[in-house]
Design an enzyme around this catalytic site. Structure first.
Site, PDB file in Angstrom:
ATOM      1  N   ARG A 145     -24.756  83.903 -28.356  1.00 24.59           N
ATOM      2  CA  ARG A 145     -24.352  84.009 -27.181  1.00 24.59           C
ATOM      3  C   ARG A 145     -23.094  83.005 -26.647  1.00 24.59           C
ATOM      4  NH1 ARG A 145     -27.083  88.112 -24.270  1.00 24.59           N
ATOM      5  NH2 ARG A 145     -29.462  87.981 -24.612  1.00 24.59           N
TER       6      ARG A 145
ATOM      7  N   ASP B 136     -21.605 100.727 -23.298  1.00 18.18           N
ATOM      8  CA  ASP B 136     -21.672 101.161 -24.587  1.00 18.18           C
ATOM      9  C   ASP B 136     -21.802 102.705 -24.285  1.00 18.18           C
ATOM     10  OD1 ASP B 136     -21.729 101.862 -27.197  1.00 18.18           O
ATOM     11  OD2 ASP B 136     -23.385 100.747 -27.766  1.00 18.18           O
TER      12      ASP B 136
ATOM     13  N   GLU C 194     -20.896  93.034 -15.876  1.00 14.14           N
ATOM     14  CA  GLU C 194     -21.452  93.429 -17.119  1.00 14.14           C
ATOM     15  C   GLU C 194     -20.790  92.979 -18.060  1.00 14.14           C
ATOM     16  OE1 GLU C 194     -24.161  93.800 -18.730  1.00 14.14           O
ATOM     17  OE2 GLU C 194     -25.011  95.693 -18.621  1.00 14.14           O
ATOM     18  N   ASP C 195     -21.438  92.709 -19.452  1.00 15.91           N
ATOM     19  CA  ASP C 195     -20.781  92.177 -20.442  1.00 15.91           C
ATOM     20  C   ASP C 195     -20.240  93.339 -21.220  1.00 15.91           C
ATOM     21  OD1 ASP C 195     -23.215  93.478 -21.335  1.00 15.91           O
ATOM     22  OD2 ASP C 195     -23.764  91.671 -22.819  1.00 15.91           O
TER      23      ASP C 195
ATOM     24  N   PHE D  56     -20.113  96.521 -33.268  1.00 17.97           N
ATOM     25  CA  PHE D  56     -21.327  95.664 -32.759  1.00 17.97           C
ATOM     26  C   PHE D  56     -20.549  94.419 -32.627  1.00 17.97           C
ATOM     27  CE2 PHE D  56     -24.783  93.005 -32.202  1.00 17.97           C
ATOM     28  CZ  PHE D  56     -25.567  93.705 -31.352  1.00 17.97           C
TER      29      PHE D  56
HETATM   30  P1  IMP Z   1     -25.537 100.874 -23.209  1.00 16.10           P
HETATM   31  O1  IMP Z   1     -25.591 101.766 -24.445  1.00 16.10           O
HETATM   32  O2  IMP Z   1     -24.180 101.073 -22.307  1.00 16.10           O
HETATM   33  O3  IMP Z   1     -26.779 101.241 -22.389  1.00 16.10           O
HETATM   34  O4  IMP Z   1     -25.734  99.409 -23.431  1.00 16.10           O
HETATM   35  C1  IMP Z   1     -26.948  98.619 -23.570  1.00 16.10           C
HETATM   36  C2  IMP Z   1     -26.908  97.352 -23.748  1.00 16.10           C
HETATM   37  O5  IMP Z   1     -26.648  97.133 -25.206  1.00 16.10           O
HETATM   38  C3  IMP Z   1     -25.532  96.396 -22.989  1.00 16.10           C
HETATM   39  O6  IMP Z   1     -25.764  96.112 -21.802  1.00 16.10           O
HETATM   40  C4  IMP Z   1     -25.511  95.422 -23.905  1.00 16.10           C
HETATM   41  O7  IMP Z   1     -26.701  94.234 -23.794  1.00 16.10           O
HETATM   42  C5  IMP Z   1     -26.017  95.912 -25.386  1.00 16.10           C
HETATM   43  N1  IMP Z   1     -24.743  96.138 -26.315  1.00 16.10           N
HETATM   44  C6  IMP Z   1     -24.003  97.345 -26.479  1.00 16.10           C
HETATM   45  N2  IMP Z   1     -23.166  97.118 -27.424  1.00 16.10           N
HETATM   46  C7  IMP Z   1     -23.170  96.033 -27.744  1.00 16.10           C
HETATM   47  C8  IMP Z   1     -22.465  95.065 -28.773  1.00 16.10           C
HETATM   48  O8  IMP Z   1     -21.579  95.611 -29.580  1.00 16.10           O
HETATM   49  N3  IMP Z   1     -22.961  93.848 -28.788  1.00 16.10           N
HETATM   50  C9  IMP Z   1     -24.008  93.333 -28.113  1.00 16.10           C
HETATM   51  N4  IMP Z   1     -24.687  93.978 -27.258  1.00 16.10           N
HETATM   52  C10 IMP Z   1     -24.395  95.061 -27.049  1.00 16.10           C
HETATM   53 MG    MG Z   2     -26.078  93.767 -21.327  1.00 10.14          MG
END
Ligand code: IMP
Ligand code: MG
Length: 179
Positions: free
Chosen positions: A166, A104, A100-101, A153
């Site tokens: 990207r 968050d 995963e990238d 972010f």
């Molecule tokens: P979650 O909050 O862990 O569910 O993250 C959800 C999704 O939000 C991640 O898989 C990313 O695709 C996107 N995301 C969260 N933080 C960032 C960021 O800082 N930059 C770009 N995408 C983000």
């Molecule tokens: Mg993602």
């Protein structure tokens, strides 16, 4: 023109991304010595990271992708996740490493792990390039983490800002006054 790269501050440089990919690849290679692994890249954000990471892994390896999209505002995850494309092969009995990238709040990864567990892999671990520990809403087991970062972010190296940027070879962030 919020998608233009010149307003970004550098967070992680190309050479640091390369070095960390090499270290993570070596770690995964050692941990799974003698086994085959099945890598699942989470689209779209992990596309760049997974391509670099797998080239640093010296094991028998197969690769698949799935697509996830989380509803929410630009910078806030709602935890409501939609699977935009599913795996192309079953994972039953395989040693799966999800790539995963960024993790968050953890809500997306929690949803994904619950979904994948029902398919009965032999083992299931996560390798995420980035982790924002200060934002965690749920606990998810992250075996491999590239970098822990502050609550900014971030954009680039696969991570998007409303689908832009990207392709940047580094990870940057938009300074607060510009976002
Ligand atoms: P979650 O909050 O862990 O569910 O993250 C959800 C999704 O939000 C991640 O898989 C990313 O695709 C996107 N995301 C969260 N933080 C960032 C960021 O800082 N930059 C770009 N995408 C983000
Ligand atoms: Mg993602």
């Amino acid at each position: 023109m919020r998608h233009r790269a010149e307003k970004l501050e550098l967070l992680i440089a190309e050479e640091d991304l390369r070095r960390r990919c090499r270290e993570l690849g070596e770690e995964i290679t050692a941990d799974y010595a003698g086994e085959e692994i099945h890598v699942i890249g989470v689209l779209k954000g992990a596309c760049v990271f997974v391509a670099d990471l797998i080239r640093e892994i010296d094991l028998d390896l197969s690769l698949d992708f799935l697509g996830l999209s989380s509803y929410g505002s630009r910078t806030e995850s709602s935890g409501v996740v939609r699977m935009t494309s599913d795996l192309s092969v079953p994972i039953k009995g395989r040693h799966v490493v999800v790539v995963e990238d960024i993790v968050d709040t953890g809500l997306t990864m929690k949803y994904l792990l619950e979904n994948l567990r029902t398919r009965m892999p032999e083992s299931l671990e996560v390798c995420t390039l980035l982790h924002k520990p200060s934002n965690a809403k749920v606990e998810v087991p992250l075996k491999y983490v590239g970098f822990e970062i502050a609550d900014e972010f971030v954009i680039g190296y696969g991570l998007d800002d409303a689908e832009y940027s990207r392709h940047l070879p580094y990870v940057g962030y938009v300074p607060q006054s510009e976002s």
